[in-house]
Design a protein around this motif. Structure first.
Motif, PDB file in Angstrom:
ATOM      1  N   ALA A 134       1.401   3.631   6.183  1.00 52.54           N
ATOM      2  CA  ALA A 134       1.907   4.673   4.792  1.00 52.54           C
ATOM      3  C   ALA A 134       1.564   4.334   3.941  1.00 52.54           C
ATOM      4  CB  ALA A 134       4.023   3.843   5.296  1.00 52.54           C
ATOM      5  N   LEU A 135       1.125   3.266   3.284  1.00 53.84           N
ATOM      6  CA  LEU A 135       0.370   2.905   1.926  1.00 53.84           C
ATOM      7  C   LEU A 135      -0.586   3.512   2.433  1.00 53.84           C
ATOM      8  CD1 LEU A 135       1.166   1.631  -0.572  1.00 53.84           C
ATOM      9  CD2 LEU A 135      -0.223  -0.041   0.196  1.00 53.84           C
ATOM     10  N   ALA A 136      -1.992   3.302   3.246  1.00 54.63           N
ATOM     11  CA  ALA A 136      -2.801   3.855   3.187  1.00 54.63           C
ATOM     12  C   ALA A 136      -2.707   5.185   2.962  1.00 54.63           C
ATOM     13  CB  ALA A 136      -3.764   3.621   4.954  1.00 54.63           C
ATOM     14  N   ARG A 137      -1.697   6.101   4.138  1.00 57.83           N
ATOM     15  CA  ARG A 137      -2.330   7.459   3.984  1.00 57.83           C
ATOM     16  C   ARG A 137      -1.494   8.551   2.332  1.00 57.83           C
ATOM     17  NH1 ARG A 137       0.746   6.818   8.737  1.00 57.83           N
ATOM     18  NH2 ARG A 137       2.393   6.690   7.760  1.00 57.83           N
ATOM     19  N   ARG A 138      -0.638   7.115   1.742  1.00 52.00           N
ATOM     20  CA  ARG A 138       0.022   7.835   0.569  1.00 52.00           C
ATOM     21  C   ARG A 138      -1.676   8.078  -0.161  1.00 52.00           C
ATOM     22  NH1 ARG A 138       5.286   5.042  -2.254  1.00 52.00           N
ATOM     23  NH2 ARG A 138       6.560   6.638  -0.509  1.00 52.00           N
ATOM     24  N   ALA A 139      -2.137   6.349  -0.322  1.00 46.83           N
ATOM     25  CA  ALA A 139      -3.386   6.390  -0.905  1.00 46.83           C
ATOM     26  C   ALA A 139      -4.426   7.789  -1.020  1.00 46.83           C
ATOM     27  CB  ALA A 139      -3.974   5.558  -1.005  1.00 46.83           C
ATOM     28  N   ALA A 140      -3.945   8.332   0.493  1.00 44.11           N
ATOM     29  CA  ALA A 140      -5.317   9.357   0.927  1.00 44.11           C
ATOM     30  C   ALA A 140      -5.144  10.997   0.047  1.00 44.11           C
ATOM     31  CB  ALA A 140      -5.377   9.040   2.436  1.00 44.11           C
ATOM     32  N   ALA A 141      -3.931  10.630   0.284  1.00 40.02           N
ATOM     33  CA  ALA A 141      -3.067  11.493  -0.580  1.00 40.02           C
ATOM     34  C   ALA A 141      -3.224  12.418  -2.196  1.00 40.02           C
ATOM     35  CB  ALA A 141      -1.884  12.075   0.039  1.00 40.02           C
ATOM     36  N   GLN A 142      -3.549  10.685  -3.086  1.00 40.17           N
ATOM     37  CA  GLN A 142      -3.723  10.228  -4.013  1.00 40.17           C
ATOM     38  C   GLN A 142      -4.718  10.619  -4.596  1.00 40.17           C
ATOM     39  OE1 GLN A 142      -0.727  10.359  -6.241  1.00 40.17           O
ATOM     40  NE2 GLN A 142       0.665  10.868  -4.337  1.00 40.17           N
ATOM     41  N   THR A 143      -4.812  11.259  -6.182  1.00 41.86           N
ATOM     42  CA  THR A 143      -6.551  11.084  -7.093  1.00 41.86           C
ATOM     43  C   THR A 143      -6.196   9.760  -8.165  1.00 41.86           C
ATOM     44  OG1 THR A 143      -5.738  12.751  -7.743  1.00 41.86           O
ATOM     45  CG2 THR A 143      -7.015  13.166  -6.104  1.00 41.86           C
ATOM     46  N   GLY A 144      -7.009   9.707  -8.762  1.00 40.80           N
ATOM     47  CA  GLY A 144      -6.902   8.940  -9.807  1.00 40.80           C
ATOM     48  C   GLY A 144      -6.270   7.707 -10.232  1.00 40.80           C
ATOM     49  N   GLN A 145      -5.444   7.391 -11.311  1.00 37.63           N
ATOM     50  CA  GLN A 145      -5.302   6.287 -11.686  1.00 37.63           C
ATOM     51  C   GLN A 145      -4.052   5.686 -10.676  1.00 37.63           C
ATOM     52  OE1 GLN A 145      -6.259   3.882 -13.281  1.00 37.63           O
ATOM     53  NE2 GLN A 145      -4.481   2.455 -12.932  1.00 37.63           N
ATOM     54  N   ALA A 146      -3.533   6.876  -9.273  1.00 34.86           N
ATOM     55  CA  ALA A 146      -2.398   6.458  -9.059  1.00 34.86           C
ATOM     56  C   ALA A 146      -3.054   6.446  -7.540  1.00 34.86           C
ATOM     57  CB  ALA A 146      -1.964   7.998  -8.139  1.00 34.86           C
ATOM     58  N   ARG A 147      -4.388   6.539  -7.167  1.00 34.04           N
ATOM     59  CA  ARG A 147      -5.138   6.333  -5.990  1.00 34.04           C
ATOM     60  C   ARG A 147      -5.632   4.816  -6.104  1.00 34.04           C
ATOM     61  NH1 ARG A 147      -8.498   8.793  -1.417  1.00 34.04           N
ATOM     62  NH2 ARG A 147      -8.332   7.170  -1.094  1.00 34.04           N
ATOM     63  N   ARG A 148      -6.583   4.818  -7.154  1.00 36.03           N
ATOM     64  CA  ARG A 148      -6.297   3.484  -7.712  1.00 36.03           C
ATOM     65  C   ARG A 148      -5.307   2.295  -6.958  1.00 36.03           C
ATOM     66  NH1 ARG A 148      -9.871   6.432 -11.449  1.00 36.03           N
ATOM     67  NH2 ARG A 148      -8.588   6.059 -13.069  1.00 36.03           N
ATOM     68  N   LEU A 149      -4.827   1.941  -7.831  1.00 34.07           N
ATOM     69  CA  LEU A 149      -3.373   1.354  -7.989  1.00 34.07           C
ATOM     70  C   LEU A 149      -3.217   1.161  -6.382  1.00 34.07           C
ATOM     71  CD1 LEU A 149      -1.191   2.104 -10.495  1.00 34.07           C
ATOM     72  CD2 LEU A 149      -2.421   0.133 -11.010  1.00 34.07           C
ATOM     73  N   LEU A 150      -2.361   2.367  -5.889  1.00 32.06           N
ATOM     74  CA  LEU A 150      -2.309   2.473  -3.722  1.00 32.06           C
ATOM     75  C   LEU A 150      -3.574   1.613  -3.161  1.00 32.06           C
ATOM     76  CD1 LEU A 150      -0.788   5.806  -3.617  1.00 32.06           C
ATOM     77  CD2 LEU A 150      -0.043   3.187  -3.272  1.00 32.06           C
ATOM     78  N   ASP A 151      -4.554   1.852  -3.710  1.00 34.11           N
ATOM     79  CA  ASP A 151      -6.022   1.167  -3.074  1.00 34.11           C
ATOM     80  C   ASP A 151      -6.156  -0.205  -3.321  1.00 34.11           C
ATOM     81  OD1 ASP A 151      -6.797   3.263  -1.480  1.00 34.11           O
ATOM     82  OD2 ASP A 151      -8.000   3.966  -3.160  1.00 34.11           O
TER      83      ASP A 151
END
Length: 186
Positions: A11-28
């Motif tokens: 679920a965390l990977a799916r959420r990260a794939a849907a984000q961009t920018g700083q949010a994507r980096r934090l989730l990754d």
């Protein structure tokens, strides 16, 4: 690996794939940390491979999730589903019968409270008349209406102030002595 942790990481990977920018980096970064804790190689944000559906524990909640995910009428039900469906229909019929009988009993109770010589504006008479008309017009609505009224009556009784405590009973001796004191003063 813990199946719950695996699902969380997916679920965390799916959420990260849907984000961009700083949010994507934090989730990754969070996903990489979780994968490192589990001893998995960091797949640059790729979701971890979850256990196969057959390997996951299947309970009542799992069956419900499969049923909801499957949709209506897309696949054949499992062998035990026919028995569960029959039990569900039996329960629905029992509940409908119980609700109907309960509504009829409450209607009889309301009729018993109507005074025999009630005038046209007597509240008991008006309520009974409304319930009879409701039963004739829409019995299903009456069956749904009665539990709501019962719940409101129960709430009203819970909020009502408690009845006053009875006055203490005085003994005859105390009353006689007070009467003697009054006579001696006069």
């Amino acid at each position: 690996m813990n199946p719950v942790r695996s699902i969380f990481m997916e679920a965390l990977a799916r959420r990260a794939a849907a984000q961009t920018g700083q949010a994507r980096r934090l989730l990754d970064a969070r996903l990489a940390a979780l994968m490192a804790e589990c001893g998995l190689p960091n797949g640059a944000g790729e979701p971890p491979v979850a256990a196969a559906p057959a390997a996951r524990p299947q309970g009542a909640l799992g069956a419900l999730a499969r049923e909801l995910a499957r949709g209506h009428g897309e696949a054949a039900p499992p062998e035990g589903a026919a028995i569960e469906q029959r039990e569900l229909h039996t329960l629905q019929r029992f509940r409908a019968t119980w609700t109907r009988l309960s509504a009829e009993e409450r209607l009889r109770q309301a009729l018993a409270q109507v005074p025999p010589q009630a005038g046209p504006l007597n509240s008991h008479h008006l309520v009974h008349r409304a319930l009879v008309l409701m039963r004739e017009t829409s019995p299903e609505y009456l069956q749904r209406f009665v539990p709501y009224v019962d719940a409101l009556l129960a709430l009203d009784q819970m909020q009502a102030p408690p009845p006053p405590a009875p006055a203490p009973v005085r003994s005859r001796r105390a009353a006689a002595s007070r009467a003697a004191v009054r006579r001696s003063r006069s």
